[in-house]
Design a protein around this motif. Structure first.
Motif, PDB file in Angstrom:
ATOM      1  N   ASP A  22      14.813 -14.440  35.027  1.00  0.00           N
ATOM      2  CA  ASP A  22      15.794 -15.553  33.867  1.00  0.00           C
ATOM      3  C   ASP A  22      15.272 -15.733  32.964  1.00  0.00           C
ATOM      4  OD1 ASP A  22      17.219 -17.402  34.195  1.00  0.00           O
ATOM      5  OD2 ASP A  22      15.358 -18.446  35.513  1.00  0.00           O
ATOM      6  N   ARG A  23      16.049 -14.892  31.824  1.00  0.00           N
ATOM      7  CA  ARG A  23      15.394 -14.778  30.232  1.00  0.00           C
ATOM      8  C   ARG A  23      16.215 -13.889  29.675  1.00  0.00           C
ATOM      9  NH1 ARG A  23       9.985 -11.627  29.961  1.00  0.00           N
ATOM     10  NH2 ARG A  23      11.022  -9.459  29.849  1.00  0.00           N
ATOM     11  N   ILE A  24      15.899 -14.238  28.262  1.00  0.00           N
ATOM     12  CA  ILE A  24      16.802 -13.059  27.022  1.00  0.00           C
ATOM     13  C   ILE A  24      15.069 -12.890  26.636  1.00  0.00           C
ATOM     14  CG2 ILE A  24      17.606 -12.213  25.507  1.00  0.00           C
ATOM     15  CD1 ILE A  24      19.565 -14.453  26.046  1.00  0.00           C
ATOM     16  N   TYR A  25      14.528 -11.063  26.550  1.00  0.00           N
ATOM     17  CA  TYR A  25      13.706 -10.544  25.466  1.00  0.00           C
ATOM     18  C   TYR A  25      14.853 -10.245  24.568  1.00  0.00           C
ATOM     19  CZ  TYR A  25       9.548  -7.572  24.606  1.00  0.00           C
ATOM     20  OH  TYR A  25       8.751  -6.756  24.446  1.00  0.00           O
ATOM     21  N   LEU A  26      13.838 -10.307  23.042  1.00  0.00           N
ATOM     22  CA  LEU A  26      14.741  -9.519  21.931  1.00  0.00           C
ATOM     23  C   LEU A  26      13.680  -8.851  21.902  1.00  0.00           C
ATOM     24  CD1 LEU A  26      16.162  -9.566  20.022  1.00  0.00           C
ATOM     25  CD2 LEU A  26      14.972 -11.691  18.244  1.00  0.00           C
ATOM     26  N   ILE A  27      13.397  -7.622  22.572  1.00  0.00           N
ATOM     27  CA  ILE A  27      12.906  -6.573  22.091  1.00  0.00           C
ATOM     28  C   ILE A  27      12.147  -6.297  20.618  1.00  0.00           C
ATOM     29  CG2 ILE A  27      11.688  -4.041  22.978  1.00  0.00           C
ATOM     30  CD1 ILE A  27      13.970  -5.118  25.770  1.00  0.00           C
ATOM     31  N   LYS A  28      13.534  -5.819  19.722  1.00  0.00           N
ATOM     32  CA  LYS A  28      13.409  -5.763  18.721  1.00  0.00           C
ATOM     33  C   LYS A  28      14.653  -6.221  17.778  1.00  0.00           C
ATOM     34  CE  LYS A  28      12.055  -1.240  15.637  1.00  0.00           C
ATOM     35  NZ  LYS A  28      11.534  -0.281  16.272  1.00  0.00           N
ATOM     36  N   LEU A  29      14.049  -6.791  16.547  1.00  0.00           N
ATOM     37  CA  LEU A  29      15.601  -7.439  16.107  1.00  0.00           C
ATOM     38  C   LEU A  29      15.786  -6.172  15.175  1.00  0.00           C
ATOM     39  CD1 LEU A  29      16.393 -10.390  14.875  1.00  0.00           C
ATOM     40  CD2 LEU A  29      14.600 -10.164  13.971  1.00  0.00           C
ATOM     41  N   ALA A  30      16.998  -6.497  14.739  1.00  0.00           N
ATOM     42  CA  ALA A  30      17.566  -5.426  13.144  1.00  0.00           C
ATOM     43  C   ALA A  30      17.321  -6.093  12.447  1.00  0.00           C
ATOM     44  CB  ALA A  30      19.465  -5.552  13.711  1.00  0.00           C
ATOM     45  N   VAL A  57       9.834 -10.522  16.892  1.00  0.00           N
ATOM     46  CA  VAL A  57       9.953 -10.989  15.519  1.00  0.00           C
ATOM     47  C   VAL A  57       9.476 -10.777  14.866  1.00  0.00           C
ATOM     48  CG1 VAL A  57      11.777 -12.532  16.333  1.00  0.00           C
ATOM     49  CG2 VAL A  57      10.167 -13.209  15.270  1.00  0.00           C
ATOM     50  N   PRO A  58       9.667  -9.726  13.329  1.00  0.00           N
ATOM     51  CA  PRO A  58       8.562 -10.380  12.219  1.00  0.00           C
ATOM     52  C   PRO A  58       8.187 -11.394  11.876  1.00  0.00           C
ATOM     53  CG  PRO A  58      10.107  -7.994  12.112  1.00  0.00           C
ATOM     54  CD  PRO A  58      10.414  -9.211  13.582  1.00  0.00           C
ATOM     55  N   GLU A  59       7.259 -11.479  11.215  1.00  0.00           N
ATOM     56  CA  GLU A  59       6.752 -12.565  10.220  1.00  0.00           C
ATOM     57  C   GLU A  59       8.131 -12.875   9.000  1.00  0.00           C
ATOM     58  OE1 GLU A  59       2.834 -15.008   9.647  1.00  0.00           O
ATOM     59  OE2 GLU A  59       2.851 -13.241   8.522  1.00  0.00           O
ATOM     60  N   CYS A  60       8.440 -12.788   8.536  1.00  0.00           N
ATOM     61  CA  CYS A  60       9.104 -12.773   7.656  1.00  0.00           C
ATOM     62  C   CYS A  60      10.639 -13.101   8.221  1.00  0.00           C
ATOM     63  CB  CYS A  60       9.845 -11.242   6.608  1.00  0.00           C
ATOM     64  SG  CYS A  60      10.852  -9.957   7.253  1.00  0.00           S
ATOM     65  N   HIS A  61      10.892 -12.904   9.738  1.00  0.00           N
ATOM     66  CA  HIS A  61      11.959 -13.443   9.991  1.00  0.00           C
ATOM     67  C   HIS A  61      11.999 -14.526  10.914  1.00  0.00           C
ATOM     68  CE1 HIS A  61      14.790 -10.676   8.311  1.00  0.00           C
ATOM     69  NE2 HIS A  61      13.939  -9.660   8.895  1.00  0.00           N
ATOM     70  N   THR A  85       2.990  -8.938  10.390  1.00  0.00           N
ATOM     71  CA  THR A  85       2.722  -9.194  11.439  1.00  0.00           C
ATOM     72  C   THR A  85       3.893 -10.099  12.387  1.00  0.00           C
ATOM     73  OG1 THR A  85       0.569 -10.647  11.034  1.00  0.00           O
ATOM     74  CG2 THR A  85       1.666 -11.741  12.944  1.00  0.00           C
ATOM     75  N   ALA A  86       4.123  -9.696  13.966  1.00  0.00           N
ATOM     76  CA  ALA A  86       5.221 -10.113  14.771  1.00  0.00           C
ATOM     77  C   ALA A  86       4.343 -11.577  15.396  1.00  0.00           C
ATOM     78  CB  ALA A  86       4.968  -8.926  15.794  1.00  0.00           C
ATOM     79  N   VAL A  87       5.548 -11.762  15.458  1.00  0.00           N
ATOM     80  CA  VAL A  87       5.165 -12.885  16.613  1.00  0.00           C
ATOM     81  C   VAL A  87       6.260 -13.298  17.423  1.00  0.00           C
ATOM     82  CG1 VAL A  87       6.015 -15.200  15.397  1.00  0.00           C
ATOM     83  CG2 VAL A  87       4.997 -14.540  13.851  1.00  0.00           C
ATOM     84  N   LEU A  88       5.614 -13.144  18.367  1.00  0.00           N
ATOM     85  CA  LEU A  88       6.396 -13.563  20.197  1.00  0.00           C
ATOM     86  C   LEU A  88       6.320 -15.392  20.155  1.00  0.00           C
ATOM     87  CD1 LEU A  88       4.575 -10.858  19.429  1.00  0.00           C
ATOM     88  CD2 LEU A  88       4.697 -11.354  21.610  1.00  0.00           C
ATOM     89  N   MET A  89       8.150 -15.580  19.820  1.00  0.00           N
ATOM     90  CA  MET A  89       8.525 -17.368  19.965  1.00  0.00           C
ATOM     91  C   MET A  89       8.628 -17.146  21.512  1.00  0.00           C
ATOM     92  SD  MET A  89       9.808 -17.573  15.471  1.00  0.00           S
ATOM     93  CE  MET A  89       9.863 -19.139  16.084  1.00  0.00           C
ATOM     94  N   GLY A  90       8.744 -18.283  21.601  1.00  0.00           N
ATOM     95  CA  GLY A  90       9.970 -18.967  23.376  1.00  0.00           C
ATOM     96  C   GLY A  90      10.729 -19.734  22.754  1.00  0.00           C
ATOM     97  N   PHE A  91      11.542 -20.349  22.890  1.00  0.00           N
ATOM     98  CA  PHE A  91      12.935 -21.614  23.845  1.00  0.00           C
ATOM     99  C   PHE A  91      13.236 -21.394  24.977  1.00  0.00           C
ATOM    100  CE2 PHE A  91      16.697 -23.021  23.419  1.00  0.00           C
ATOM    101  CZ  PHE A  91      16.769 -24.199  22.500  1.00  0.00           C
TER     102      PHE A  91
END
Length: 281
Positions: A22-30, A57-61, A85-91
């Protein structure tokens, strides 16, 4: 409910989505992702009636995701090539998905795990057990173990074809064997381009628990990853599982944050703790 979520490319990024988690998981951002990617992910989630988006997502994005309403839930330093750093974010698309009625118990488990960090982990296997890397010939046995342990799982490890496909590409599987029979398994899912690996898929048959297999598997996996030049390892562990959180804490992993109601595992959507470790400085 669908038997599994699909993995596909979305605007150059890799995502997993479906009703199973019940989600979208963005595994790797282009790398070339545009500033409207977060909004487009939200639109996709609304169109499919998903209740959460989980983005790694990478911290820079991360700023473009924050601007769209995403909140940082965890961080993994040195995730990308030992640097970024990788930032793991939730919406959250509904309030219920963001609620954690068991947060007190989860905090208690986390406190216990962190207190164990001063205890150095060791592997004590007697001569009856063999710790080894798994091969294609083990795939059927591995799926049987996963079917026994997990009623549901975020990725289709119940399918032999999935095990074989990932084994050929980017996942090393490890196992503990007794009398020619696998009784415990785990995996290291590598992103060689970014020099990181997720230590995951730990499962021990019920009658063989209490032998410290998870600790032994993790230590063996770390050696293998270090030999392959992997710089950072991490895990996303069930927040309500004291055993796995203690296993990673004792092995020198640091707590990176908690992902609220993130993953369909063992029949329920559960919150997950993030742990990380630098193998190569």
């Amino acid at each position: 409910m669908d038997s599994k979520d699909i993995i596909e490319t979305f605007e150059g990024s890799i995502i997993q989505h479906g009703s199973y988690n019940d989600r979208i998981y963005l595994i790797k951002l282009a790398p070339e992702a545009s500033s409207i990617t977060p909004r487009n992910l939200i639109d996709l989630a609304r169109n499919n009636n998903y209740s959460k988006i989980f983005a790694k997502v990478p911290e820079c994005h991360s700023d473009i995701f924050s601007a769209a309403g995403f909140e940082a839930e965890a961080r993994i330093p040195a995730f990308h090539a030992g640097k970024m750093t990788a930032v793991l974010m939730g919406f959250y698309l509904n309030a219920e998905r963001a609620e954690e009625p068991d947060y007190g118990k989860m905090d208690e488990i986390l406190k216990i795990a962190i207190e164990k960090q001063s205890i150095k982990s060791k592997c004590h296997l007697n001569n009856d057990f063999t710790l080894r890397i798994c091969t294609e010939a083990d795939a059927a046995s591995m799926t049987n173990i996963y079917k026994t342990i997990f009623q549901s799982y975020p990725f289709p490890i119940h399918e032999t074809t999935y095990i074989l496909e990932t084994m050929k590409n980017h996942v090393d599987y490890f196992g503990v064997e007794v009398n020619g029979r696998l009784v415990a398994v785990s995996s290291a899912e590598m992103d060689k381009q970014s020099s990181n690996a997720e230590m995951t898929d730990f499962a021990t048959l019920p009658e063989w628990r209490g032998n410290g297999f998870a600790q032994c598997l993790l230590l063996q996996m770390e050696k293998a990853m270090k030999n392959k030049g992997i710089k950072t390892t991490y895990t996303i562990a069930r927040a309500m599982s004291a055993g796995m959180n203690v296993t990673f804490s004792k092995t020198g992993y640091r707590f990176g944050g908690r992902l609220k109601n993130n993953t369909n595992i063992s029949g329920n959507i559960e919150s997950m703790n993030v742990w990380y470790k630098y193998l190569i400085g």
